[in-house]
Design a protein around this motif. Structure first.
Motif, mmCIF file in Angstrom:
data_model
loop_
_atom_site.group_PDB
_atom_site.id
_atom_site.type_symbol
_atom_site.label_atom_id
_atom_site.label_comp_id
_atom_site.label_asym_id
_atom_site.label_seq_id
_atom_site.Cartn_x
_atom_site.Cartn_y
_atom_site.Cartn_z
ATOM 1 N N SER A 100 0.833 -1.208 0.000
ATOM 2 C CA SER A 100 0.000 0.000 0.000
ATOM 3 C C SER A 100 0.864 1.253 0.000
ATOM 4 N N ARG A 101 0.183 2.358 -0.268
ATOM 5 C CA ARG A 101 0.848 3.655 -0.241
ATOM 6 C C ARG A 101 1.410 3.931 1.167
ATOM 7 N N ASP A 102 0.639 3.561 2.180
ATOM 8 C CA ASP A 102 1.096 3.757 3.563
ATOM 9 C C ASP A 102 2.348 2.940 3.858
ATOM 10 N N GLU A 103 2.355 1.740 3.286
ATOM 11 C CA GLU A 103 3.506 0.876 3.503
ATOM 12 C C GLU A 103 4.757 1.466 2.851
ATOM 13 N N GLU A 136 4.812 13.118 -2.645
ATOM 14 C CA GLU A 136 3.516 12.451 -2.826
ATOM 15 C C GLU A 136 3.479 11.669 -4.141
ATOM 16 N N ALA A 193 5.269 4.623 2.385
ATOM 17 C CA ALA A 193 5.645 5.770 3.217
ATOM 18 C C ALA A 193 6.443 5.289 4.434
ATOM 19 N N HIS A 194 6.029 4.155 4.990
ATOM 20 C CA HIS A 194 6.742 3.589 6.132
ATOM 21 C C HIS A 194 8.159 3.162 5.728
#
Lengths: 517, 98
Positions: free
Chosen positions: B5-8, B22, B10-11
């Protein structure tokens, strides 16, 4: 006269310099003139130091004039060094903005050995950033172009070294091969490129990408020249804990023996996995002609299956990013290199993140994150651990094959040189360029690429890859030298058919254009 | 099939100290997923009883002689520094002092 000097092999140049028929200074000047004439079109070099090169050449001449023997069989011969080897007197950028203008405080062992051998280092060559890529388009300083067709890539990551040799800017260059970065550029530029056995050439002062795979090696226009250079740079180095404490395999002797053109009794295995989907028909036809030449030279050719090789590419794209994510952690903007955002309010960690974001290009960031993922808790065994097991399977397949044959052969790359921009937006298509070269890196043995004529699809160079067991690099040289003699006898030396670049056009694009893509 | 995911992403970028934009988050999320999908088959090929190889040419117990030898001088070590102070590397603040 001076243009003629640039057409000679390193062995011939050394012979003339040592016999004092010409001087190292004259030879160096001829190559500097050639660089001035064609490098605007080719852009193989990131840095050229004419004064230092002429001074080094003059030192060789002085020594000979005093009646002293040459420091090595290549004393006085010009060379181009991939910009990933540390040099105290020249910047070492790795094709990255994060190291723009950086001058290392020490020389790499390879650099030191070249200097001690009297080899004249003309400058540093362009490369994919931190050696990650197969086209040299990932350099922060603009792409290098293929001397055979300036609209095409010279391969990568060592496209600068291969193009410099193909364009007669130097007779010799040094590259590094982590997944094919010496052999694949050599294949697509019609030059000879060798990945020695892992541990055969010191990695001290070679900026690390994937430490268990990286290996420096020679690039040249003839097999003998590559062998002579291999003997200069190879051998044990206490400063590299993975250096093999054994004599350099007798590669120059093997190249000379091979040039006699007799392969009677030599068993050659054709790897059956290296054809089929993704391989250009013209590449396969050139390869088949090469194999029949080996037969004519007396070799006994059989087909060999190495099934695990099908899994080499995915294993490589887990192992090398994992090691890269760890190795490139050192570029933190604290002790050397670029620093961004240090405004006395931001923390070290913020400055570090801004520096790395600005200093690394897209492919390097992609691989750092891929490696960070593959090494994270919960994924480690499924990815990195399994990739290391695949590596064991590949070593076993090589071992089984080398019980039946002396060397293995394949095309070096599945295609000829592709067009600039063609694969930049598609990482997976780019990764396929190294399909045939990666198994050797994972197993750690030796392999080289030798020119195998032009593809009848597009008239561009094709490489024949010859793979030998670990520490038996000489076998690959012997077979390649025999093949080279036979091919030259039939068609003439391939390198001399490269187009005349002096009338050419196309200035390299500006840095802004490349970075902005 | 691995999904990322996008969150992953970012992490991962935070862990790797990359201040990604972004747009890069979107780009890398799709590219990393594509690459991971294509390499995922390695987890099916090798059985767990196959020993992993970490180094291609195995060397063990590599030690250098236990003898002193010169390292870089202070001047050499600082030669590439962005900023120095009192003969040391000057770095941004390492603690939250505000």
């Amino acid at each position: 006269m001076t243009t003629e000097l640039t057409r000679l092999s390193a062995a011939d140049l050394a012979g003339r310099i040592h016999a004092r028929d010409t001087t190292a200074v004259e030879v160096t000047q001829a190559h500097l003139d050639r660089i001035a004439a064609v490098d605007r079109a080719v852009h193989a070099f990131l840095y050229v130091d004419a004064d230092a090169a002429l001074a080094a050449a003059a030192a060789v001449d002085n020594r000979l004039r005093c009646g002293d023997p040459p420091a090595s069989p290549l004393a006085g011969v010009p060379l181009a060094l991939k910009d990933v080897f540390a040099t105290v007197d020249m910047p070492t950028t790795c094709g990255s903005r994060i190291l723009q203008g950086w001058r290392p405080p020490y020389d790499a062992t390879v650099t030191r050995r070249l200097r001690e051998a009297g080899v004249v280092i003309l400058g540093k060559t362009n490369m994919d950033e931190f050696a990650m890529g197969s086209s040299t388009e990932n350099s922060a300083y603009g792409p290098t172009r293929n001397p055979w067709d300036l609209d095409r890539v010279p391969g990568g990551s060592g496209g600068g070294s291969a193009a410099a040799v193909a364009a007669f800017q130097v007779p010799l260059a040094i590259g590094t091969d982590t997944g094919g970065s010496i052999r694949q550029p050599s294949a697509v530029t019609g030059t000879v490129g060798v990945k020695p056995t892992y541990g055969g050439v010191s990695r001290y002062g070679l900026v690390a990408f994937s430490s268990s795979l990286d290996q420096g090696g020679p690039v040249a226009r003839t097999v003998l020249d590559a062998a002579l250079l291999h003997e200069v740079i190879g051998g044990y180095d206490a400063l590299d804990s993975t250096s093999i404490d054994a004599p350099v395999p007798p590669v120059a002797q093997a190249a000379r023996a091979g040039a006699a053109g007799d392969l009677a009794g030599v068993r050659v295995g054709v790897v059956s996995q290296f054809r089929g989907e993704g391989y250009q028909p013209g590449v396969l036809r050139a390869f088949d002609v090469a194999v029949s030449r080996l037969r004519e030279l007396g070799a006994h050719v059989i087909e060999v299956s190495c099934r695990s090789f099908d899994h080499a590419l995915p294993a490589y794209y887990l192992i090398s990013p994992s090691e890269c994510s760890s190795n490139l952690a050192r570029f933190d903007g604290m002790r050397y290199g670029l620093r961004v955002g240090d405004d006395s309010s931001r923390s070290a960690e913020e400055v570090m993140s801004l520096t790395r974001e600005a200093g690394f290009g897209p492919e390097v960031k992609r691989r750092i994150m891929l490696g960070t993922y593959a090494l994270s808790a919960g994924y480690y065994d499924a990815y990195y651990g399994q990739a290391q097991r695949v590596r064991t399977l590949i070593i076993r397949d090589f071992a089984a094959a080398f019980e039946r044959v002396d060397v293995l052969v394949s095309p070096t790359a599945p295609t000829t040189a592709f067009r600039l921009g063609e694969r930049v937006g598609d990482p997976l298509a780019m990764y396929l360029s190294d399909l045939c070269t990666i198994p050797v890196n994972l197993a750690g043995n030796a392999a080289l690429s030798v020119p195998a004529g032009l593809s009848d699809d597009d008239g561009l160079p094709v490489g024949l890859q010859v793979m030998a067991p670990a520490l038996a690099d000489d076998r690959a040289y012997r077979v390649a030298a025999a093949y080279e003699v036979a091919r030259n006898a039939a068609d003439g030396p391939l390198a001399h058919r490269v187009p005349d670049l002096t009338e050419d056009r196309l200035p390299p694009p500006s840095i802004a254009e490349v970075v902005g893509r | 099939m691995p999904t990322i995911s996008r969150d992953e992403v970012a992490h991962l970028a935070r862990l790797a100290r990359l201040a990604v934009t972004e747009e890069e988050l979107d780009l890398f999320a799709s590219q990393l997923e594509m690459i991971l999908t294509s390499v995922a088959r390695v987890s099916e090929v090798a059985a767990v009883d196959i020993p992993p190889t970490s180094h291609a040419v195995g060397l063990t117990n590599v030690f250098r002689a236990d003898a002193p030898h010169p390292g870089l001088t202070q001047q050499q070590a600082l030669s590439g520094a962005y900023a120095t102070e009192d003969g040391r590397f000057r770095v941004p603040r390492i603690l939250d002092e505000s």
